[in-house]
Design an enzyme around this catalytic site. Structure first.
Site, PDB file in Angstrom:
ATOM      1  N   GLY A   1       0.758  -1.242   0.000  1.00 29.75           N
ATOM      2  CA  GLY A   1       0.000   0.000   0.000  1.00 29.75           C
ATOM      3  C   GLY A   1       0.786   1.287   0.000  1.00 29.75           C
TER       4      GLY A   1
ATOM      5  N   ASP B   1       2.101  -2.557 -10.593  1.00 33.90           N
ATOM      6  CA  ASP B   1       3.414  -2.739  -9.961  1.00 33.90           C
ATOM      7  C   ASP B   1       3.526  -4.230  -9.674  1.00 33.90           C
ATOM      8  OD1 ASP B   1       5.808  -2.458  -8.654  1.00 33.90           O
ATOM      9  OD2 ASP B   1       4.913  -1.750  -6.782  1.00 33.90           O
TER      10      ASP B   1
ATOM     11  N   CYS C   1      10.210  -3.789  -9.686  1.00 34.52           N
ATOM     12  CA  CYS C   1      11.441  -3.446  -8.964  1.00 34.52           C
ATOM     13  C   CYS C   1      12.509  -4.467  -9.349  1.00 34.52           C
ATOM     14  CB  CYS C   1      11.227  -3.400  -7.463  1.00 34.52           C
ATOM     15  SG  CYS C   1      10.594  -4.911  -6.736  1.00 34.52           S
TER      16      CYS C   1
END
Length: 454
Positions: free
Chosen positions: A271, A335, A388
């Site tokens: 979050g 993401d 990432c």
């Protein structure tokens, strides 16, 4: 015998990483609280744990050279303690006698006097050389990749993947990247728009993100805005992902951008990006829906969004098969779950936990999530795909595959989003995409691609 509380806390953390699959940065706070450690003691434990996990490959090579038996035949708990001792001897400003005696006491407490005598003998051999001398000895390999992998404490397959991700850059840059992976990251805070300003966080403003500040040290929870949920701890690269998702231009009918009222974070847990996006959505007159598949992570998202304006709801749902009508959103952030090899500074255990075989399942999931997002975004809307990880299979190849499969999608240009922030050398291997790097930008190695739905 009383064991030093800091070393005992460090041992409990590395054991949790090994036995329970815990993440270093997530397990440490509760262990520090349980032992009543704060300030300098907490900083010492954090560096001891993170450093020993980061350096595991190199330290195991040093231990192997100092032991008369295979390391795999040594009790795992003793190996955990020995790695902590090696890190203190070779990479921390701990007096050798203190590093040795406290580690031996720790081993005695967990495995008895026999193991303590063994640890004492091993660590005395380790203490005979400094770090550079040990690297010269244990990384003496004719294969340059093996030599670099040992010296920088990375698995060989990770070194090869990062070399490919750099796109043929000089070996000096590869080594700079690997060494940057081993540098402890500074604590970076994010000011959540509408709830706190960056100036209220203290520290030094981040060079690129307009929302961040870095602290020189200390506990971020001591910052009132963090304790109250109005700010959070977030790498600058992640802040830039949310910024790009919120500010990339939309395409609509000729002369109009179309509506920009409903945003979606499709893989929202835990979050952090959602909390930043919610503030940006509210400032733009939009509302954010956050989706996370795992219920316990969805609860973390809800906690991060508690009290934030700009939130339409948080759902525990599968992003591959979401409970929404097609073309319901103007902006979607994906993401995606990934190997995490771009965040090795903050999650050092990922380099040892991930395997090359993980890539296939992750890539299939990444493609499915982006396909789902493209179906959910309206024509003229945008999907920001981020990982990432700089691994080519998870970045450029995922995007290229989707562009080849769908004739209703094109690749946008993220350069106009980041150039006003003063960033340079951000271009990914596909034109218009962005690849950040720890050794170039001081951020996690975040990848971003902007996909436009026609």
């Amino acid at each position: 015998m009383r064991v030093d509380p800091a070393r005992l806390a460090a041992y409990e953390a590395v054991r949790a990483v090994r036995v329970d699959g815990a993440y270093t940065n997530l397990v440490l706070p509760s262990i520090l609280r349980r032992h009543g450690l704060s300030g300098r003691d907490a900083g010492f434990v954090t560096e001891l744990v993170s450093g020993s996990v980061r350096g595991q490959g190199l330290y195991d090579a040093v231990l192997t050279a100092s032991i008369d038996r295979p390391l795999r035949k040594v009790e795992a708990a003793v190996v955990d303690a020995l790695r902590l001792g090696v890190h203190q001897l070779l990479a921390m400003r701990v007096p050798p006698h203190a590093a040795l005696s406290t580690t031996v006491d720790l081993v005695r407490s967990i495995s008895g006097p026999g193991a303590a005598g063994f640890a004492n003998a091993v660590l005395r051999r380790v203490a005979q050389h400094d770090l550079d001398a040990w690297i010269t000895q244990v990384a003496d390999d004719a294969d340059p990749t093996r030599r670099l992998a040992t010296a920088t404490s990375h698995p060989i397959w990770v070194v090869n993947e990062l070399r490919q991700s750099l796109g043929g850059a000089a070996e000096e840059e590869l080594e700079a990247l690997l060494r940057a992976d081993n540098e402890p990251p500074r604590v970076t805070l994010v000011a959540r728009p509408g709830r706190v300003t960056r100036d209220e966080l203290g520290g030094e403003p981040t060079p690129w993100s307009p929302y961040g500040a870095t602290l020189a040290g200390g506990d971020p929870a001591a910052v009132p805005a963090v304790a109250e949920g109005r700010a959070g701890v977030q790498d600058e690269g992640s802040q830039l992902v949310a910024h790009a998702a919120a500010t990339a231009s939309l395409d609509g009918a000729p002369g109009a951008a179309g509506p920009d009222r409903t945003w979606l974070d499709l893989c929202a847990g835990p979050g952090g990006k959602s909390a930043l996006l919610a503030g940006l959505a509210d400032a733009a007159g939009a509302r954010l829906v956050a989706v996370e598949k795992q219920v316990h992570r969805a609860r973390l998202v809800a906690r991060n969004l508690d009290g934030a304006a700009g939130v339409a709801g948080v759902l525990a749902a599968d992003g591959v098969r979401p409970p929404f009508r097609p073309a319901s959103f103007d902006r979607v952030l994906v993401d995606a779950p990934c190997t995490g090899l771009g965040a090795l500074r903050r999650r050092p255990e990922a380099r040892w936990r991930r395997r090359p075989d993980d890539l296939l399942q992750l890539v299939l999931l990444q493609r499915a999530l982006v396909n789902s997002a493209l179906d959910l975004v309206r024509p003229g809307g945008v999907v920001l795909y981020a990982t990432c990880s700089p691994v080519v299979a998870e970045t450029a190849e995922v995007v290229s595959s989707l562009l080849a499969q769908r004739d209703d999608v094109s690749l946008g240009d993220l350069t106009p989003v980041l150039e006003p922030l003063g960033m340079t050398r951000v271009e990914g291997s596909l034109p218009g995409t962005v690849q950040l790097w720890p050794h170039r930008h001081g951020t996690d190695a975040m990848f971003m691609a902007l996909l436009r739905r026609h």
